[in-house]
Design an enzyme around this catalytic site. Structure first.
Site, PDB file in Angstrom:
ATOM      1  CG  HIS A   1      -1.925  -1.064   1.306  1.00 28.47           C
ATOM      2  ND1 HIS A   1      -1.928  -2.093   2.460  1.00 28.47           N
ATOM      3  CD2 HIS A   1      -2.964  -1.597   0.321  1.00 28.47           C
ATOM      4  CE1 HIS A   1      -2.960  -2.914   1.861  1.00 28.47           C
ATOM      5  NE2 HIS A   1      -3.560  -2.607   0.645  1.00 28.47           N
ATOM      6  CG  HIS A   2       4.718   1.518  -2.247  1.00 31.29           C
ATOM      7  ND1 HIS A   2       4.200   0.662  -2.618  1.00 31.29           N
ATOM      8  CD2 HIS A   2       5.162   2.160  -3.218  1.00 31.29           C
ATOM      9  CE1 HIS A   2       4.430   0.367  -4.054  1.00 31.29           C
ATOM     10  NE2 HIS A   2       5.226   1.451  -4.523  1.00 31.29           N
TER      11      HIS A   2
ATOM     12  CE  LYS B   1      -5.209  -1.589 -13.144  1.00 35.26           C
ATOM     13  NZ  LYS B   1      -5.764  -2.895 -13.237  1.00 35.26           N
TER      14      LYS B   1
ATOM     15  CE  LYS C   1       4.037  -7.475 -14.123  1.00 31.99           C
ATOM     16  NZ  LYS C   1       2.844  -7.869 -14.728  1.00 31.99           N
TER      17      LYS C   1
ATOM     18  CE  LYS D   1      -2.158 -11.480 -11.494  1.00 34.20           C
ATOM     19  NZ  LYS D   1      -1.641 -10.558 -12.577  1.00 34.20           N
TER      20      LYS D   1
ATOM     21  CB  SER E   1      -4.396  -1.393 -16.665  1.00 28.44           C
ATOM     22  OG  SER E   1      -4.811  -2.568 -17.277  1.00 28.44           O
TER      23      SER E   1
END
Length: 509
Positions: free
Chosen positions: A99-100, A105, A129, A141, A401
């Site tokens: 959560h930095h 995503k 990534k 994920k 995205s």
């Protein structure tokens, strides 16, 4: 969320990781791989980069451990009502690694081997990534544990909407919280179901369309998303092969034209990558699926193959150019033909200790998430095979995205406000220069796809050059370089180090 995290971490201590069954396009079944599981593999790559950083940065062991650990994982048991009236309990997961930066995503998949360790590993890879390519998201994920081929469309819709509902009820997804996207066996249809569920439950969220990406165009999607991952693989490999310093450092012949390509896992990523390599003058000589393969030294017709495979689900029976190998044969042997570029676009751990030594490629562009095991990477390094890691090579999907998410928050098509002005101003310019016959297509502003392609190329190639510069300066592999830079950027987001410290590490590149 903190309570959920404690519950899950305690439960995870006692959860045995399931073995993987055979996966699409695998060179060897997952059950026979005598290596650590996927999460342990991901942690091995992290620890290797962390060990390198221990010599060049001031990050402590505690700080590194907090970067590696998955922040939050949630597990559901969903009671799915089958079409025949029976109730089947289906397990589902969603993980948020870091959560930095918010939102987190990452993809959402259907697969009958989805489990806790896989979700944590994939969420971690998404964090790295996004950091590697400078996309301002944390990693996430998720997945539902089922084989979609065994369920009707209405059953898949019900279970996906149940999954979405449970996540929304717990505040686990939202445009500013966590934004899912398509992954294995999911696509625009599933994203539409998720978006509909969210907007029905949160009608007052004006940015509700941004709850997920990879949606149909008419549902807030973006032009260029389906091909984004394959296009990203192509862009970064082409950029490296067009960089003299890269070719000189790795002793590679420059350019894509004339190169030979082999594709593993003939799905969306591989077929799009194959198309783009062919357009640039390369030749695709072999491709594999989970049940068959095809080889043609003169070059395959990827478009014709894609049409056939979409209808039949196999290469068997294809009558065009190429020799087809069926499930009764050792069809994965085509992967080991000599070639210039190899694109693994199947599932995780498909390149492992038992298979890595058989490859005769020169450069690997990882189109899948985590296709290379830790031991396989060491074999590639020893054999001087360049491996462009997944955190860089297959980042095209999350980059585009990101563009779709921005489009949803802005409530307009990319470039729409400036297109008319660009046409008028350029027309006035060419008339002033005495060139009134210039093609109108040259004068009009860019389409949404033009913007997506250009922005994707800029972001992924800039990230690629940053990774190569670090690798060359520090004498490490591209994977260690990408992971090290990702760790440093996450550390910066958590306040563990400053931007200047990162630049100091790259001061001589």
């Amino acid at each position: 969320i903190l309570v959920l995290r404690v519950e899950v971490q305690i439960g995870h201590i006692y959860q045995a990781c399931k073995k993987y069954p055979n996966q699409p396009g695998m060179a060897i079944s997952q059950e026979s791989i005598k290596e650590p599981n996927f999460l342990e593999q991901t942690d091995q790559f992290f620890e290797e980069a962390a060990e390198h950083l221990a010599k060049t940065s001031k990050l402590t062991k505690g700080q590194l451990h907090s970067i590696k650990a998955c922040d939050t994982v949630i597990k559901f048991s969903l009671p799915l009502k089958r079409d025949n009236g029976d109730i089947e309990v289906v397990e589902a997961y969603r993980g948020q690694h870091s959560h930095h930066l918010l939102p987190t995503k990452g993809g959402f998949r259907y697969a009958d081997d989805v489990d806790m360790q896989e979700v944590q590993a994939l969420a971690a890879l998404m964090t790295y990534k996004c950091a590697c390519t400078n996309v301002p998201f944390g990693g996430g994920k998720g997945g539902i544990c089922l084989n979609p081929r065994k369920y009707s469309v209405s059953e898949l819709e019900r279970v996906t909407k149940m999954y979405s509902t449970e996540l929304i009820k717990r505040g686990f997804i939202g445009p500013a919280i966590d934004v899912p996207a398509p992954d294995v066996a999911t696509g625009a249809r599933e994203m539409r179901w998720m978006k509909e569920t969210y907007q029905n439950m949160k009608p007052d969220d004006i940015n509700g369309a941004g709850v997920c990406t990879g949606k149909p165009l008419h549902q807030g999607g973006i032009d260029g998303r389906p091909e984004a991952t394959g296009l990203g693989v192509f862009y970064v490999v082409r950029d490296y092969l067009n960089t003299p310093a890269f070719c000189e450092h790795y002793k590679m012949a420059p350019g894509v034209k004339g190169k030979t390509v082999i594709l593993q896992g003939f799905g969306n990523v591989a077929t799009w990558a194959g198309r783009f390599f062919i357009e640039e003058g390369a030749t695709v000589i072999a491709a594999t699926k989970s049940n068959s393969s095809i080889y043609c030294a003169e070059g395959l017709d990827v478009l014709a193959l894609e049409k056939y495979v979409n209808e039949k689900g196999t290469f068997v029976g294809y009558t065009g150019k190429g020799k087809v190998y069926g499930p009764e044969e050792d069809f994965n042997q085509v992967l080991y033909h000599e070639c210039d570029i190899f694109v693994p676009a199947a599932r995780e751990r498909s390149l492992n200790e038992e298979t890595a030594g058989k490859f005769k490629c020169k450069i690997i562009g990882e189109g899948a998430n985590g296709p290379t095991t830790f031991k396989a990477q060491k074999i590639f390094d020893k054999n001087n095979i360049i491996c462009v890691p997944d955190m860089l090579a297959n980042a095209g999907g999350v980059i585009v995205s990101y563009f779709e998410w921005l489009k949803n928050l802005e409530h307009r098509e990319m470039g729409s406000l400036m297109k008319g002005w660009e046409l008028k101003s350029k027309t006035a310019l060419v008339q002033a220069l005495g060139k009134p016959d210039v093609d109108k297509k040259v004068l009009q502003g860019p389409t949404e796809k033009d913007i997506v392609y250009t922005a994707l190329e800029t972001m992924i190639c800039n990230a690629g050059q940053e990774v190569f510069a670090y690798a060359k300066e520090k004498g490490v592999s591209l994977r260690v370089a990408g992971m090290a830079l990702s760790i440093l950027k996450v550390a910066q987001g958590l306040g563990y180090c400053q931007t200047a410290q990162i630049f100091n590490l790259l001061s001589n590149t």
